[in-house]
Write a protein that holds these residues in place. Structure first.
Motif, PDB file in Angstrom:
ATOM      1  N   ALA A  69       0.822  -1.211   0.000  1.00 40.25           N
ATOM      2  CA  ALA A  69       0.000   0.000   0.000  1.00 40.25           C
ATOM      3  C   ALA A  69       0.857   1.262   0.000  1.00 40.25           C
ATOM      4  N   ALA A  70       2.046   1.195   0.598  1.00 41.00           N
ATOM      5  CA  ALA A  70       2.908   2.378   0.672  1.00 41.00           C
ATOM      6  C   ALA A  70       3.492   2.760  -0.681  1.00 41.00           C
ATOM      7  N   TYR A  71       3.492   1.840  -1.638  1.00 39.22           N
ATOM      8  CA  TYR A  71       3.942   2.193  -2.983  1.00 39.22           C
ATOM      9  C   TYR A  71       3.038   3.259  -3.599  1.00 39.22           C
ATOM     10  N   TRP A  72       1.757   3.234  -3.269  1.00 35.67           N
ATOM     11  CA  TRP A  72       0.818   4.177  -3.849  1.00 35.67           C
ATOM     12  C   TRP A  72       0.624   5.424  -3.008  1.00 35.67           C
ATOM     13  N   ASN A  73       0.392   5.218  -1.689  1.00 39.29           N
ATOM     14  CA  ASN A  73       0.051   6.369  -0.856  1.00 39.29           C
ATOM     15  C   ASN A  73       0.416   6.056   0.600  1.00 39.29           C
ATOM     16  N   ALA A  74       1.061   6.998   1.271  1.00 34.44           N
ATOM     17  CA  ALA A  74       1.489   6.784   2.655  1.00 34.44           C
ATOM     18  C   ALA A  74       0.307   6.777   3.625  1.00 34.44           C
ATOM     19  N   ILE A  75      -0.674   7.597   3.354  1.00 37.25           N
ATOM     20  CA  ILE A  75      -1.848   7.649   4.237  1.00 37.25           C
ATOM     21  C   ILE A  75      -2.622   6.340   4.160  1.00 37.25           C
ATOM     22  N   VAL A  76      -2.754   5.797   2.984  1.00 36.29           N
ATOM     23  CA  VAL A  76      -3.428   4.508   2.818  1.00 36.29           C
ATOM     24  C   VAL A  76      -2.643   3.419   3.547  1.00 36.29           C
ATOM     25  N   ALA A  77      -1.329   3.498   3.515  1.00 34.65           N
ATOM     26  CA  ALA A  77      -0.496   2.505   4.192  1.00 34.65           C
ATOM     27  C   ALA A  77      -0.719   2.531   5.704  1.00 34.65           C
ATOM     28  N   VAL A  78      -0.895   3.712   6.260  1.00 35.57           N
ATOM     29  CA  VAL A  78      -1.162   3.812   7.700  1.00 35.57           C
ATOM     30  C   VAL A  78      -2.488   3.147   8.042  1.00 35.57           C
ATOM     31  N   PHE A  79      -3.515   3.414   7.246  1.00 34.78           N
ATOM     32  CA  PHE A  79      -4.810   2.789   7.488  1.00 34.78           C
ATOM     33  C   PHE A  79      -4.750   1.276   7.313  1.00 34.78           C
ATOM     34  N   VAL A  80      -4.036   0.817   6.295  1.00 36.04           N
ATOM     35  CA  VAL A  80      -3.888  -0.623   6.075  1.00 36.04           C
ATOM     36  C   VAL A  80      -3.179  -1.261   7.261  1.00 36.04           C
ATOM     37  N   PHE A  81      -2.149  -0.586   7.781  1.00 39.05           N
ATOM     38  CA  PHE A  81      -1.406  -1.138   8.904  1.00 39.05           C
ATOM     39  C   PHE A  81      -2.279  -1.242  10.153  1.00 39.05           C
ATOM     40  N   VAL A  82      -2.972  -0.169  10.489  1.00 41.77           N
ATOM     41  CA  VAL A  82      -3.786  -0.162  11.710  1.00 41.77           C
ATOM     42  C   VAL A  82      -4.936  -1.148  11.615  1.00 41.77           C
ATOM     43  N   ILE A  83      -5.683  -1.083  10.530  1.00 43.24           N
ATOM     44  CA  ILE A  83      -6.831  -1.979  10.372  1.00 43.24           C
ATOM     45  C   ILE A  83      -6.367  -3.433  10.243  1.00 43.24           C
ATOM     46  N   GLY A  84      -5.300  -3.666   9.495  1.00 41.49           N
ATOM     47  CA  GLY A  84      -4.785  -5.021   9.335  1.00 41.49           C
ATOM     48  C   GLY A  84      -4.254  -5.606  10.626  1.00 41.49           C
ATOM     49  N   LEU A  85      -3.588  -4.797  11.424  1.00 35.70           N
ATOM     50  CA  LEU A  85      -3.049  -5.290  12.691  1.00 35.70           C
ATOM     51  C   LEU A  85      -4.166  -5.629  13.669  1.00 35.70           C
ATOM     52  N   VAL A  86      -5.179  -4.794  13.740  1.00 29.96           N
ATOM     53  CA  VAL A  86      -6.314  -5.082  14.617  1.00 29.96           C
ATOM     54  C   VAL A  86      -7.023  -6.352  14.157  1.00 29.96           C
ATOM     55  N   ALA A  87      -7.242  -6.493  12.860  1.00 32.08           N
ATOM     56  CA  ALA A  87      -7.922  -7.683  12.335  1.00 32.08           C
ATOM     57  C   ALA A  87      -7.083  -8.947  12.544  1.00 32.08           C
ATOM     58  N   ALA A  88      -5.775  -8.857  12.344  1.00 36.99           N
ATOM     59  CA  ALA A  88      -4.909 -10.024  12.529  1.00 36.99           C
ATOM     60  C   ALA A  88      -4.839 -10.434  13.995  1.00 36.99           C
ATOM     61  N   CYS A  89      -4.788  -9.474  14.902  1.00 32.62           N
ATOM     62  CA  CYS A  89      -4.773  -9.809  16.330  1.00 32.62           C
ATOM     63  C   CYS A  89      -6.096 -10.419  16.770  1.00 32.62           C
ATOM     64  N   TRP A  90      -7.190  -9.898  16.243  1.00 39.60           N
ATOM     65  CA  TRP A  90      -8.500 -10.450  16.573  1.00 39.60           C
ATOM     66  C   TRP A  90      -8.620 -11.886  16.053  1.00 39.60           C
ATOM     67  N   ALA A  91      -8.217 -12.110  14.809  1.00 44.67           N
ATOM     68  CA  ALA A  91      -8.278 -13.459  14.244  1.00 44.67           C
ATOM     69  C   ALA A  91      -7.305 -14.394  14.958  1.00 44.67           C
TER      70      ALA A  91
END
Length: 100
Positions: A69-91
């Protein structure tokens, strides 16, 4: 170096995935940090290590997706990181419930 963050995230994801592979292959309970071995005493250590390796591999996907995601946009990468980390920890918490 325009894509330094992405490269760093790919290296970080590879290191975590390598640790998960080492855990899955050896199934050695002593590979965990001392604090973890003192706080968790599983009945079946080999099954616990296999399941934990799966969870850690799942968590390793998050920095890899962040790097993409950081290849395209840094702000999108932050959202992907936060949402992905929460989802991965929950799973991961759901995956570890049956193993003790």
């Amino acid at each position: 170096m325009e894509h330094g963050f992405s490269i760093l995230m790919f290296i970080f994801a590879a290191a975590i995935l390598l640790y998960a592979a080492l855990m899955a292959i050896t199934k050695d309970y002593n590979i965990l940090p001392t604090r973890a071995t003192m706080s968790v005493k599983p009945k079946d250590e080999k099954a616990y290590m296999t399941q934990l390796a799966k969870v850690i591999a799942l968590v390793a996907v998050v920095p890899a997706l962040t790097g993409v995601a950081a290849y395209w946009n840094a702000i999108v990468a932050v959202f992907v990181f936060v949402i992905g980390l929460v989802a991965a920890c929950w799973a991961g918490a759901k995956m570890m419930k049956g193993v003790e």
